[in-house]
Design a protein around this motif. Structure first.
Motif, short mmCIF file in Angstrom:
data_model
loop_
_atom_site.label_atom_id
_atom_site.label_comp_id
_atom_site.label_asym_id
_atom_site.label_seq_id
_atom_site.Cartn_x
_atom_site.Cartn_y
_atom_site.Cartn_z
N PHE A 30 20.23 4.06 -9.18
CA PHE A 30 21.37 3.84 -10.07
C PHE A 30 21.97 2.49 -9.71
O PHE A 30 22.92 2.41 -8.95
CB PHE A 30 22.39 4.98 -9.93
N ARG A 31 21.43 1.44 -10.29
CA ARG A 31 21.78 0.09 -9.89
C ARG A 31 22.88 -0.54 -10.73
O ARG A 31 23.27 -1.68 -10.49
CB ARG A 31 20.53 -0.80 -9.94
N GLN A 32 23.38 0.18 -11.71
CA GLN A 32 24.41 -0.39 -12.58
C GLN A 32 25.64 0.53 -12.60
O GLN A 32 25.53 1.71 -12.95
CB GLN A 32 23.87 -0.55 -13.99
N LEU A 33 26.78 -0.03 -12.23
CA LEU A 33 28.06 0.67 -12.38
C LEU A 33 28.56 0.38 -13.79
O LEU A 33 28.98 -0.74 -14.09
CB LEU A 33 29.07 0.21 -11.34
N VAL A 34 28.46 1.37 -14.66
CA VAL A 34 28.83 1.18 -16.06
C VAL A 34 30.34 1.22 -16.23
O VAL A 34 30.91 0.48 -17.02
CB VAL A 34 28.16 2.28 -16.92
N ASP A 35 31.00 2.09 -15.46
CA ASP A 35 32.43 2.28 -15.65
C ASP A 35 33.03 2.94 -14.42
O ASP A 35 32.36 3.66 -13.70
CB ASP A 35 32.67 3.15 -16.89
N LEU A 36 34.30 2.66 -14.21
CA LEU A 36 35.10 3.33 -13.20
C LEU A 36 36.46 3.55 -13.86
O LEU A 36 37.02 2.61 -14.40
CB LEU A 36 35.23 2.43 -11.96
N CYS A 37 36.94 4.77 -13.86
CA CYS A 37 38.21 5.03 -14.54
C CYS A 37 38.98 6.11 -13.81
O CYS A 37 38.46 6.81 -12.95
CB CYS A 37 37.98 5.42 -16.00
N GLY A 38 40.24 6.24 -14.17
CA GLY A 38 41.10 7.28 -13.62
C GLY A 38 41.36 8.35 -14.65
O GLY A 38 41.25 8.13 -15.85
N VAL A 39 41.72 9.54 -14.16
CA VAL A 39 42.13 10.66 -15.01
C VAL A 39 43.34 11.29 -14.34
O VAL A 39 43.37 11.45 -13.12
CB VAL A 39 41.00 11.71 -15.16
N VAL A 59 29.79 -2.61 -2.67
CA VAL A 59 28.59 -1.95 -3.20
C VAL A 59 28.28 -2.47 -4.61
O VAL A 59 27.14 -2.82 -4.92
CB VAL A 59 28.77 -0.42 -3.22
N PHE A 60 29.30 -2.49 -5.46
CA PHE A 60 29.18 -3.00 -6.83
C PHE A 60 30.31 -4.02 -7.05
O PHE A 60 31.46 -3.63 -7.26
CB PHE A 60 29.30 -1.87 -7.86
N PRO A 61 30.01 -5.32 -7.01
CA PRO A 61 31.07 -6.33 -7.16
C PRO A 61 31.86 -6.20 -8.47
O PRO A 61 33.04 -6.53 -8.51
CB PRO A 61 30.31 -7.66 -7.12
N CYS A 62 31.22 -5.68 -9.53
CA CYS A 62 31.94 -5.54 -10.81
C CYS A 62 33.06 -4.51 -10.73
O CYS A 62 33.93 -4.46 -11.60
CB CYS A 62 30.97 -5.17 -11.93
N ALA A 63 33.10 -3.70 -9.68
CA ALA A 63 34.15 -2.69 -9.53
C ALA A 63 35.53 -3.30 -9.33
O ALA A 63 36.53 -2.63 -9.53
CB ALA A 63 33.82 -1.76 -8.36
N ALA A 64 35.58 -4.58 -8.96
CA ALA A 64 36.88 -5.22 -8.71
C ALA A 64 37.79 -5.12 -9.93
O ALA A 64 38.96 -4.76 -9.81
CB ALA A 64 36.67 -6.69 -8.31
#
Length: 199
Positions: free
Chosen positions: A54-63, A105-110
């Motif tokens: 799983f090499r792509q972080l598509v999204d990170l969100c809150g609920v 781990v995933f720089p796009c998570a910033a």
């Protein structure tokens, strides 16, 4: 070769017994529940393991679940292009409980972490640039929390006399009104309640 999702979930749980609390298949996708303090290790495993990729972080969100003791869920959606599979990783945290950043781990998570901080107030420990992203710098509160007022807290407008943007407390100039929410077409077809009361 694509591995069936239940088997992949069992393999992930077996490889990370102290870090992954449970796995299940929901709506055709694998969901893993992780411990907050282990999230970077879990995501690194999902990225690097040959069975996962799983090499792509598509999204990170809150609920927001205000009725729960651990109010927030942080959700990470990962994609494996090579295996054509997705996994959703969730963790639960309290209102002031920081979540370890996964920027290493995933720089796009910033940017995703900044968005979750701005809109929900979920702090991410170790994020190098945790500041507001979508709201104004002077914005008060976090607008996607379920207890945030629908009208907001302040009104922003440009004042011609002062020649600048001014912030004022929200003033509702109209009392709450009750609406009957009847569709005019349904009323006409099934007996118009409005017409009956006006006669």
């Amino acid at each position: 070769m694509t591995q069936p999702l239940p088997e992949l979930g069992n393999a992930i749980a077996a490889a990370l017994p102290g870090d992954v609390l449970s796995t299940q298949v929901s709506k055709g996708e694998l969901v893993a529940i992780a411990r907050p303090e282990s999230i970077a290790r879990v995501l690194a495993f999902l990225r690097d393991d040959a069975r996962c990729q799983f090499r792509q972080l598509v999204d990170l969100c809150g609920v927001d679940f205000p009725e729960r003791a651990k109010r927030f869920e942080v959700v990470y959606n990962l994609l494996s292009l090579k295996l054509n599979q997705r996994v959703r990783v969730k963790l639960a945290v309290g209102e002031d409980e920081p979540v370890p950043s996964v920027v290493d781990v995933f720089p796009c998570a910033a940017w995703y972490e900044r968005e979750a901080w701005d809109l929900y107030g979920i702090p991410f420990a170790g994020n190098p640039d945790l500041r507001r992203l979508l709201t104004d710098y002077g914005f008060d509160g976090h607008p996607l929390r379920k207890d945030f007022p629908l009208t907001g807290l302040v009104e922003v407008r440009y004042d011609d006399e002062q020649k600048r943007v001014v912030y004022e407390p929200v003033k509702l100039i109209q009392d709450f009104r009750n609406f009957d929410f009847l569709s005019p077409w349904e009323g006409m077809l099934h007996g118009d309640e409005k017409a009956k009361t006006s006669q």
